[in-house]
Design a protein around this motif. Structure first.
Motif, short mmCIF file in Angstrom:
data_model
loop_
_atom_site.label_atom_id
_atom_site.label_comp_id
_atom_site.label_asym_id
_atom_site.label_seq_id
_atom_site.Cartn_x
_atom_site.Cartn_y
_atom_site.Cartn_z
N MET A 1 0.85 -1.18 0.00
CA MET A 1 0.00 0.00 0.00
C MET A 1 0.89 1.24 0.00
N ASN A 2 0.44 2.29 -0.60
CA ASN A 2 1.16 3.56 -0.55
C ASN A 2 0.13 4.68 -0.52
N ASN A 3 -0.43 4.91 0.65
CA ASN A 3 -1.43 5.94 0.85
C ASN A 3 -0.80 7.31 0.57
N PRO A 4 -1.44 8.15 -0.25
CA PRO A 4 -0.84 9.45 -0.57
C PRO A 4 -0.70 10.38 0.65
N ALA A 5 -1.40 10.08 1.74
CA ALA A 5 -1.30 10.91 2.95
C ALA A 5 -0.17 10.47 3.88
N ARG A 6 0.55 9.43 3.52
CA ARG A 6 1.69 8.99 4.34
C ARG A 6 2.68 10.15 4.50
N THR A 7 2.92 10.87 3.43
CA THR A 7 3.83 12.02 3.48
C THR A 7 3.34 13.06 4.47
N ALA A 8 2.03 13.32 4.48
CA ALA A 8 1.46 14.29 5.42
C ALA A 8 1.63 13.83 6.86
N ALA A 9 1.41 12.55 7.12
CA ALA A 9 1.55 12.03 8.49
C ALA A 9 2.99 12.18 8.97
N LEU A 10 3.94 11.85 8.13
CA LEU A 10 5.34 12.01 8.51
C LEU A 10 5.70 13.48 8.70
#
Length: 141
Positions: A1-10
């Motif tokens: 999976m690669n949720n586009p919001a992963r970057t926002a969470a980090l």
């Protein structure tokens, strides 16, 4: 999976660590809800900024990310927090003492944005480290 919001969470954790919380305007939805706050917050970036300012400035929390995974609409982070005790929050005699705390953060996402947050923190372990509570002794038979 690669949720586009992963970057926002980090990026949220980078913002907590640096204190640069203005970035929240671009990371969370306008109706964002933090379900883990110990006090009521308005929705959206302004409310999230309130609690994270408290976390950064008062508790002196800094995070090290230990693990990240995601699904279609969730990003989950396991992180270790380091902070400084505050008498009014952690108990008399804890002020200025360092502690470490295991945490888990779950974000519900909408596209590249974070929409909701739930946090689980080992506050009991932190209070034991700070000396506010006694360590539990195992029972012997």
């Amino acid at each position: 999976m690669n949720n586009p919001a992963r970057t926002a969470a980090l990026a949220v954790f980078d913002a907590i660590n640096t204190g640069e919380l203005t970035v929240l305007d671009h990371l969370v939805t306008q109706d964002f809800i933090d379900h883990g706050s110990p006090f009521p917050l308005p929705p959206g970036p302004a409310g999230y900024r309130q609690i994270l300012t408290f976390v950064h400035q008062v508790l002196n929390i800094r995070y090290a990310i230990d693990d990240v995974f995601d699904t279609d609409d969730r990003v989950v982070l396991r992180a270790t927090a380091t902070g400084t005790g505050v008498d009014a929050i952690h108990g008399q005699g804890t002020g200025g003492k360092p502690y470490r705390m295991t945490t888990v953060h779950i974000y519900r996402t909408e596209g590249p944005m974070l929409a909701e947050h739930w946090g689980v923190r080992d506050e009991l372990g932190a209070r034991i480290q700070l000396g506010a509570l006694p360590a539990f002794a195992p029972q012997t038979a």
